[in-house]
Design a protein around this motif. Structure first.
Motif, PDB file in Angstrom:
ATOM      1  N   ALA A 257      32.850  57.331  44.768  1.00 43.34           N
ATOM      2  CA  ALA A 257      32.861  55.927  44.359  1.00 43.34           C
ATOM      3  C   ALA A 257      34.297  55.430  44.376  1.00 43.34           C
ATOM      4  O   ALA A 257      35.227  56.187  44.094  1.00 43.34           O
ATOM      5  CB  ALA A 257      32.262  55.766  42.963  1.00 43.34           C
ATOM      6  N   THR A 258      34.473  54.152  44.711  1.00 46.97           N
ATOM      7  CA  THR A 258      35.827  53.591  44.774  1.00 46.97           C
ATOM      8  C   THR A 258      35.909  52.278  44.025  1.00 46.97           C
ATOM      9  O   THR A 258      34.942  51.500  43.996  1.00 46.97           O
ATOM     10  CB  THR A 258      36.274  53.400  46.247  1.00 46.97           C
ATOM     11  N   ILE A 259      37.055  52.039  43.407  1.00 50.16           N
ATOM     12  CA  ILE A 259      37.328  50.765  42.760  1.00 50.16           C
ATOM     13  C   ILE A 259      38.452  50.071  43.520  1.00 50.16           C
ATOM     14  O   ILE A 259      39.457  50.694  43.878  1.00 50.16           O
ATOM     15  CB  ILE A 259      37.701  50.934  41.267  1.00 50.16           C
ATOM     16  N   LEU A 260      38.277  48.784  43.771  1.00 52.56           N
ATOM     17  CA  LEU A 260      39.299  47.963  44.420  1.00 52.56           C
ATOM     18  C   LEU A 260      39.872  47.048  43.352  1.00 52.56           C
ATOM     19  O   LEU A 260      39.192  46.121  42.882  1.00 52.56           O
ATOM     20  CB  LEU A 260      38.700  47.150  45.575  1.00 52.56           C
ATOM     21  N   THR A 261      41.089  47.345  42.912  1.00 58.28           N
ATOM     22  CA  THR A 261      41.711  46.601  41.834  1.00 58.28           C
ATOM     23  C   THR A 261      43.230  46.733  41.915  1.00 58.28           C
ATOM     24  O   THR A 261      43.746  47.718  42.453  1.00 58.28           O
ATOM     25  CB  THR A 261      41.230  47.104  40.452  1.00 58.28           C
ATOM     26  N   SER A 262      43.925  45.734  41.346  1.00 55.50           N
ATOM     27  CA  SER A 262      45.392  45.803  41.257  1.00 55.50           C
ATOM     28  C   SER A 262      45.855  46.329  39.905  1.00 55.50           C
ATOM     29  O   SER A 262      47.050  46.469  39.672  1.00 55.50           O
ATOM     30  CB  SER A 262      45.989  44.396  41.482  1.00 55.50           C
ATOM     31  N   ASP A 263      44.903  46.610  39.026  1.00 57.01           N
ATOM     32  CA  ASP A 263      45.184  47.044  37.658  1.00 57.01           C
ATOM     33  C   ASP A 263      45.017  48.554  37.543  1.00 57.01           C
ATOM     34  O   ASP A 263      43.902  49.073  37.612  1.00 57.01           O
ATOM     35  CB  ASP A 263      44.236  46.315  36.701  1.00 57.01           C
ATOM     36  N   LYS A 264      46.126  49.268  37.354  1.00 54.98           N
ATOM     37  CA  LYS A 264      46.072  50.728  37.287  1.00 54.98           C
ATOM     38  C   LYS A 264      45.307  51.227  36.059  1.00 54.98           C
ATOM     39  O   LYS A 264      44.632  52.266  36.123  1.00 54.98           O
ATOM     40  CB  LYS A 264      47.483  51.311  37.301  1.00 54.98           C
TER      41      LYS A 264
END
Length: 399
Positions: free
Chosen positions: A324-331
């Motif tokens: 599964a992958t998350i696309l986000t700019s928030d670490k």
């Protein structure tokens, strides 16, 4: 089972590299016979069946890679001396006899066998009937390599049993089995779990998810999603489900943009009711069962979630526990997703297509394990052993 020296095992692998290279034409001819007999009604299965010069190069590279790796057998995991003088060593040890059941892919006949052999285990290869000619030729190569080094052909055996014969063997095996690895869909896994009398390591089911958070870099997200979905549809690490956060700026416009991007790459789209009107050309999801389905096809589902927590909840409910992958700019958001999503591999801003032994630095792999016991993720040489305790004393007894 006899423990072979590293030198002996590597000598067999050296012979195998030479023999595969010398028998390219025979391997290709055997594969052509399989391809000619295939009805092509399952494109993903057909793609996995194809052997060409590049695929043979890959087989040779896999054998060389395992040959170059450290022998995993007999390595000390831990050692301690107790107050009573007992010295306790925990060391890696071979499984014994491994059976792998798989469809199509003839390269598994090379990768599974080379890993099992270097790990000092016997392997029983139960390939699908669609690859019978390819598998017979490749196993013949193995037998030539074993005989060239004065070893029994029994180390690597090919089974050509039908469903009923396989069921009978699993229920009452003619020899002791220590581990069975079914590589395939839900039906195969259920079949093996129902009939097996030994440990079963589950592998192969994908149904992978991507979550696009409200702060995602949109162009990056599209690039990752497109690669994960279209790069190789027959792989268990391919993407099937896309969850988009409803708080993403310009939500409707971006859904349309995503649908256009996927449609231009010939991906058929399904959409849940909440976004169906916003995803051009999409069909409605026929039932909840679709959320559990691994497609292995140019098809994807698009859905909407309210927040990160809902995305995690839905992924853990429906996914195959693979990737599964998350696309986000928030670490911090990425860290929460990666810690809480119950999958063998979790990604931040990267394609699920990297869940692969070679891509992850493991080398050749027997399978991608979605089990939690023993090992999870790519099952390479280092993971294809069990352990044994060696206890040394001088007359100690327990009071």
């Amino acid at each position: 089972m006899k423990i072979l020296s590293t030198e002996k095992k590597n000598a067999v692998l050296g012979s195998m590299i030479k023999i595969i290279d010398q028998n390219r034409d025979k391997i290709l001819a055997a594969n052509k016979a399989d391809l000619d007999a295939f009805t092509k009604d399952d494109q993903a299965l057909y793609d996995r069946l194809v052997v060409d010069q590049k695929k043979i190069d890959g087989m040779i590279a896999a054998v060389q890679q395992v040959k170059d790796q450290e022998d995993p057998v007999g390595k000390t995991i831990s050692t301690r001396t107790l107050d009573n003088g007992l010295e306790i060593n925990n060391r890696t040890a071979p499984f014994g006899t491994i059976m792998i059941i798989y469809e199509s892919r003839p390269d598994v006949t090379i990768e599974a066998a080379v890993l099992a052999f270097k790990a000092n285990s016997k392997i029983l290869l139960k390939g699908g009937k669609e690859a019978v000619n390819s598998n017979k030729e490749l196993v013949h190569c193995w037998h030539l390599a074993l005989e060239e080094n004065d070893l029994s052909k029994d180390w690597i055996e090919l089974f050509t049993l039908n469903r009923e014969e396989t069921q009978a063997f699993l229920k009452n095996p003619s020899e002791k089995l220590d581990l069975i690895v079914p590589r395939g869909g839900e039906r195969l896994i259920a079949f093996v779990k129902e009939h097996a009398q030994c440990a079963v390591l589950i592998s192969g089911r994908g149904n992978n998810f991507a979550y696009v958070a409200e702060d995602a870099d949109w162009e990056l997200a599209k690039k990752v999603i497109l690669n994960a979905k279209t790069h190789k549809i027959s792989a268990c690490n391919a993407l099937d489900k896309i969850l988009v956060d409803q708080n993403l700026p310009d939500f409707e416009a971006k859904l349309q943009d995503l649908a256009k991007t996927l449609s231009e790459s010939k991906v058929a789209l399904l959409a849940e009711e909440t976004v169906l009107s916003q995803v051009s050309g999409a069909e409605a999801i026929p039932s909840e069962d679709t959320w559990y389905e691994e497609f292995l096809a140019m098809k994807a589902v698009i859905g909407k979630v309210q927040n990160l927590d809902e995305a995690i909840e839905r992924i853990n409910k429906y996914s195959g526990g693979h990737s599964a992958t998350i696309l986000t700019s928030d670490k911090e958001k990425a860290a929460k997703f990666m810690e809480r999503v119950d999958s063998a591999a979790v990604y931040h801003n990267a394609s699920t297509r990297f869940t692969d032994g070679g891509q992850m630095g493991v080398g050749a792999e027997l399978a991608i394990s979605t089990d939690k016991l023993h090992h999870r993720g790519p099952l390479g040489l280092e993971q294809l052993v069990t352990n044994k305790y060696f206890v040394f004393g001088n007359g100690q007894i327990r009071d």
